[in-house]
Design an enzyme around this catalytic site. Structure first.
Site, PDB file in Angstrom:
ATOM      1  N   TYR A 128      -9.183   5.643 -12.864  1.00 38.39           N
ATOM      2  CA  TYR A 128      -9.091   6.263 -11.528  1.00 38.39           C
ATOM      3  C   TYR A 128      -8.817   7.768 -11.588  1.00 38.39           C
ATOM      4  O   TYR A 128      -8.477   8.358 -10.569  1.00 38.39           O
ATOM      5  CB  TYR A 128      -7.940   5.642 -10.720  1.00 38.39           C
TER       6      TYR A 128
ATOM      7  N   GLY B   5       0.765  -1.249   0.000  1.00 35.35           N
ATOM      8  CA  GLY B   5       0.000   0.000   0.000  1.00 35.35           C
ATOM      9  C   GLY B   5       0.788   1.286   0.000  1.00 35.35           C
ATOM     10  O   GLY B   5       0.217   2.361  -0.235  1.00 35.35           O
TER      11      GLY B   5
ATOM     12  N   GLU C 292       3.854  -6.777   1.692  1.00 34.97           N
ATOM     13  CA  GLU C 292       3.739  -7.160   0.278  1.00 34.97           C
ATOM     14  C   GLU C 292       3.496  -5.944  -0.614  1.00 34.97           C
ATOM     15  O   GLU C 292       2.419  -5.771  -1.162  1.00 34.97           O
ATOM     16  CB  GLU C 292       2.667  -8.240   0.081  1.00 34.97           C
ATOM     17  N   PRO C 293       4.534  -5.113  -0.783  1.00 36.47           N
ATOM     18  CA  PRO C 293       4.396  -3.941  -1.648  1.00 36.47           C
ATOM     19  C   PRO C 293       4.419  -4.296  -3.132  1.00 36.47           C
ATOM     20  O   PRO C 293       5.077  -5.257  -3.539  1.00 36.47           O
ATOM     21  CB  PRO C 293       5.645  -3.114  -1.297  1.00 36.47           C
ATOM     22  N   GLY C 294       3.695  -3.528  -3.920  1.00 32.14           N
ATOM     23  CA  GLY C 294       3.736  -3.696  -5.376  1.00 32.14           C
ATOM     24  C   GLY C 294       4.175  -2.389  -6.006  1.00 32.14           C
ATOM     25  O   GLY C 294       5.291  -2.241  -6.514  1.00 32.14           O
TER      26      GLY C 294
ATOM     27  N   CYS D 273     -11.010   4.960 -29.545  1.00 29.81           N
ATOM     28  CA  CYS D 273     -12.293   5.555 -29.909  1.00 29.81           C
ATOM     29  C   CYS D 273     -13.126   5.772 -28.665  1.00 29.81           C
ATOM     30  O   CYS D 273     -14.117   5.081 -28.440  1.00 29.81           O
ATOM     31  CB  CYS D 273     -13.021   4.653 -30.885  1.00 29.81           C
TER      32      CYS D 273
HETATM   33  N1  LLP Z   1      -1.551  -7.045  -1.167  1.00 35.08           N
HETATM   34  C1  LLP Z   1      -2.837  -7.140  -1.515  1.00 35.08           C
HETATM   35  C2  LLP Z   1      -3.664  -8.157  -0.876  1.00 35.08           C
HETATM   36  C3  LLP Z   1      -3.367  -6.280  -2.485  1.00 35.08           C
HETATM   37  O1  LLP Z   1      -4.636  -6.386  -2.819  1.00 35.08           O
HETATM   38  C4  LLP Z   1      -2.525  -5.311  -3.098  1.00 35.08           C
HETATM   39  C5  LLP Z   1      -3.036  -4.417  -4.122  1.00 35.08           C
HETATM   40  C6  LLP Z   1      -1.180  -5.256  -2.705  1.00 35.08           C
HETATM   41  C7  LLP Z   1      -0.719  -6.141  -1.727  1.00 35.08           C
HETATM   42  C8  LLP Z   1      -0.197  -4.287  -3.296  1.00 35.08           C
HETATM   43  O2  LLP Z   1      -0.538  -2.974  -3.050  1.00 35.08           O
HETATM   44  P1  LLP Z   1       0.452  -1.781  -3.500  1.00 35.08           P
HETATM   45  O3  LLP Z   1       1.714  -1.902  -2.680  1.00 35.08           O
HETATM   46  O4  LLP Z   1       0.738  -1.958  -4.947  1.00 35.08           O
HETATM   47  O5  LLP Z   1      -0.304  -0.560  -3.207  1.00 35.08           O
HETATM   48  N2  LLP Z   1      -5.071  -1.083  -9.918  1.00 35.08           N
HETATM   49  C9  LLP Z   1      -4.983  -0.097  -8.861  1.00 35.08           C
HETATM   50  C10 LLP Z   1      -4.320  -0.664  -7.621  1.00 35.08           C
HETATM   51  C11 LLP Z   1      -5.024  -1.891  -7.094  1.00 35.08           C
HETATM   52  C12 LLP Z   1      -4.308  -2.468  -5.900  1.00 35.08           C
HETATM   53  C13 LLP Z   1      -4.871  -3.803  -5.604  1.00 35.08           C
HETATM   54  N3  LLP Z   1      -4.248  -4.450  -4.521  1.00 35.08           N
HETATM   55  C14 LLP Z   1      -4.202   1.102  -9.387  1.00 35.08           C
HETATM   56  O6  LLP Z   1      -3.790   1.086 -10.529  1.00 35.08           O
HETATM   57  O7  LLP Z   1      -4.014   2.066  -8.676  1.00 35.08           O
END
Ligand code: LLP
Length: 474
Positions: free
Chosen positions: A370, A284, A326-328, A397
């Site tokens: 978003y 997050g 668990e960062p993405g 389009c």
């Molecule tokens: N763990 C879980 C269970 C999650 O659902 C998510 C993201 C993460 C970790 C990673 O979160 P992060 O570190 O990336 O914030 N498509 C949307 C974001 C959806 C996030 C979904 N879950 C966007 O483009 O902003």
């Protein structure tokens, strides 16, 4: 919000200068550009030592350009921060939904991170990359956590074969796993339980509620029932708890509160004879897409969370659990840019000037989905001052297919290269073939070398799954 005031004298070069405000050890998630971004003698933007215009000539347009150094730096900063601030074991797992492909899995794995996967497809991708790297089945099992609020039987069976930890989301899954576990008997199934903690985050504020309207996870009010059930199933090895409170979060307090609330739940597990030794606080942490975004650094975020969890454990006299994050987005988001070729232009006097590029909502669905904001530069005119306010339109389009509104740019020509920053997370992974546009290629850049990591789709790829029943031909 995006300012509509033209910053007339500014150029891409000025932007780059102030883009990385941190001195010394920049946190990738606070940088508006990849860490290796530079301007070369041709007045062109360079990432990873590669000139963006040349990359597009070589690999085509649009193009995702992923900076290896930025991605590796983010991975290292997470690992190093947990090592310095958290006195128990810890594991950082990459939320591969942000961008899952063989090369990214292999880079992230080589930095010692594990993986959060949410589907059979992400699991398969991760598995293939780790197998190719020579990981043993035991190592693979330890590195993967499998998420999802409606995992299919097929997906669960694949997860059991791999032996990874399953993050159980609901009663149906718990019961299905118990049945599958009883059939195998030989080994127990490692699980975490996902809970909805009642901490709801918005970008700049958050609220805590007793019940949270979320499709994910068990309601904490059911915790007693879940713990009772789990404690009676010898085939389930319940190792701990998981929660994820949201994405693109700039505040530190919500995750710290989360650590505290979850520590209380770990303690509660003891009443049921459960030894819950893993605490997964989700991902997050936000990134800086525009100057107005102000996320804490990776180091600061990890420090806050680690201290909160240790303090809560001390007050409950609990041993420190293995702390998992668990960062993405904060790992891969700032590491990538998308290069487009500028095409047509439409001027509506006294209203707006549109500049169209050769991609759009199919390679970056975040603005239309978003209303996300991005920053852009013209890669081949980095020192030229901004002289006009333009809106960057995609080629789909759909009137809403706008990548960036009211951007200040130098005068551009068709053929110039427009670069959108911060496109590493949820761009390629959410890309589509809308209007039958082939999805772009992705290259990995480092020290002047560029390697293809995702091939550009061809028109043949687009019709590969199509079937033409014979009776339609008669
Ligand atoms: N763990 C879980 C269970 C999650 O659902 C998510 C993201 C993460 C970790 C990673 O979160 P992060 O570190 O990336 O914030 N498509 C949307 C974001 C959806 C996030 C979904 N879950 C966007 O483009 O902003």
């Amino acid at each position: 919000m995006l300012s509509t005031e033209p910053r007339k004298s500014h150029s891409g070069k000025d932007y780059l200068k102030k883009a990385n405000l941190e001195q010394g050890k920049p946190s990738p998630n606070q940088s508006l550009v990849p860490l290796t971004a530079k301007i070369n003698h041709r007045d062109c933007l360079e990432i990873g030592g590669c000139d963006l215009k040349t990359l597009i000539e070589q690999f085509g347009s649009p193009l995702y350009v992923l900076d290896e150094i930025t991605l590796r730096t983010a991975c290292r900063q997470y690992r190093e921060a947990f090592n310095s601030y958290y006195q128990g074991n810890s594991q950082v797992i990459y939320a591969s939904k942000a961008w899952s492909c063989l090369a990214i899995v292999s880079i992230v794995a080589s930095e010692g991170l594990g993986f959060d996967v949410v589907s059979g497809g992400e699991l398969y991708t991760t598995l293939k990359a780790l197998e190719t790297m020579g990981y043993t089945p035991e190592q693979i099992a330890q590195q993967i956590y499998f998420h999802g609020n409606n995992k299919s039987l097929e997906e669960l069976k694949l997860a059991l074969e791999v032996g990874c930890t399953i993050i159980v989301d609901n009663w149906l899954e718990l019961e299905t796993l118990t049945q599958l576990g009883k059939q195998t008997e030989t080994k127990t199934i490692p699980i975490l339980l996902r809970l909805t903690p009642g901490i709801e985050c918005h970008t700049h504020e958050y609220i805590r509620t007793g019940h949270l309207d979320s499709k994910f996870g068990f309601d904490p009010n059911q915790l007693d029932a879940v713990f009772t059930y789990v404690s009676q199933q010898s085939c389930l090895d319940c190792r701990g708890l998981h929660a994820h409170i949201g994405s693109q979060i700039f505040e530190e307090q919500p995750h710290q509160d989360l650590g505290e609330v979850m520590t209380e739940w770990l303690k509660k597990g003891q009443n049921y004879g459960l030894v819950l030794s893993e605490l997964n606080i989700g991902g997050g942490l936000g990134i800086r897409y525009t100057e107005d975004d102000d996320p804490p650094s990776i180091d600061q975020w990890v420090k806050g969370v680690s201290q909160a969890v240790m303090k809560a454990c001390d007050s409950h006299q609990l041993p420190y659990p293995k702390l998992i994050a668990e960062p993405g987005r904060s790992l891969v988001g700032s590491a990538c840019v998308t290069g487009y070729t500028i095409g047509s232009r439409k001027e509506i006097p006294e209203l707006r000037t549109y500049i169209a590029v050769d991609g759009g909502m199919s390679d970056n669905p975040r603005p239309i989905t978003y209303q996300s904001l991005y920053r852009v530069v013209v890669a081949n005119r980095m020192s030229e001052p901004s002289t006009e306010t333009v809106t960057i339109a995609g080629k789909h389009c759909e009137s809403g297919d706008i990548l960036v509104k009211n951007s200040q740019l130098p005068q551009t020509q068709p053929g110039d290269i427009l670069v959108v920053m911060g496109t590493g997370a949820y761009n390629h992974s959410m890309a589509s073939n809308y209007n039958r546009l082939p999805r772009p290629a992705a290259v990995l850049v480092k020290d002047g070398e560029a390697n293809l990591i995702v091939e550009r789709e061809t028109y043949d790829d687009l019709i590969r799954q199509d079937q033409l029943p014979e009776r339609l031909l008669s």
